[in-house]
Scaffold this motif. Sequence first.
Motif, short mmCIF file in Angstrom:
data_model
loop_
_atom_site.label_atom_id
_atom_site.label_comp_id
_atom_site.label_asym_id
_atom_site.label_seq_id
_atom_site.Cartn_x
_atom_site.Cartn_y
_atom_site.Cartn_z
N GLY A 21 -1.65 7.05 12.52
CA GLY A 21 -2.69 6.35 13.29
C GLY A 21 -3.12 5.05 12.65
N GLU A 22 -3.29 5.08 11.34
CA GLU A 22 -3.68 3.85 10.63
C GLU A 22 -2.56 2.82 10.70
N PHE A 23 -1.31 3.27 10.55
CA PHE A 23 -0.19 2.34 10.64
C PHE A 23 -0.16 1.64 11.99
N ILE A 55 0.84 -1.20 0.00
CA ILE A 55 0.00 0.00 0.00
C ILE A 55 0.87 1.25 0.00
N GLY A 56 0.24 2.38 -0.31
CA GLY A 56 0.91 3.66 -0.12
C GLY A 56 1.02 3.95 1.38
N THR A 72 4.70 1.13 -0.68
CA THR A 72 5.19 1.20 -2.05
C THR A 72 5.68 2.59 -2.48
N ASP A 73 5.44 3.61 -1.68
CA ASP A 73 5.78 4.96 -2.13
C ASP A 73 6.67 5.73 -1.16
N VAL A 74 7.38 5.03 -0.29
CA VAL A 74 8.22 5.72 0.69
C VAL A 74 9.57 6.10 0.11
#
Length: 153
Positions: free
Chosen positions: A24-26, A18-19, A40-42
Amino acid sequence: MNRLRGALRAMSPAIERIGLPSPGEFVARYWSTGTPVIFTDVVPRWPAFSRWSPADFKERFGAAEIEMSIGRAADDDPDVRFKQHLRRATLGEYVERVLAAGETNDLYLIANNRNLARPGSRGCSTTWRCRPATSTRRAARAAGRYGSGRQGQ
């Protein structure tokens, strides 16, 4: 050991890609549940992504003394016997070996070498940023890998 590793991979669930989520979601979906995830976008956000190249490493850190792992291809489990494959060199010498070798699992820098903590390569870790919401690790404990495209295969 390789047979066991292969069997475990076959049993492993697919890892979600995921992006980058919000902190909080992490924490809620991944950290607190111990669920693996691939962001995928870090990496493209890091200054190092556009700057790092073999020539850049050699120019900025070529004189740094490092430990490399070499001679891994002939070993059926080089990660277990990594100490047998350690050789000292400069990062510049290592870069030249990687470029000459092409795609191989025969040589690379491994986390166990603690190369980023060595005096000549300390500036290397300042060119990327990776600060998970729960991270308290210091940059000196970071590990970097650099080699050809076939490592760990």
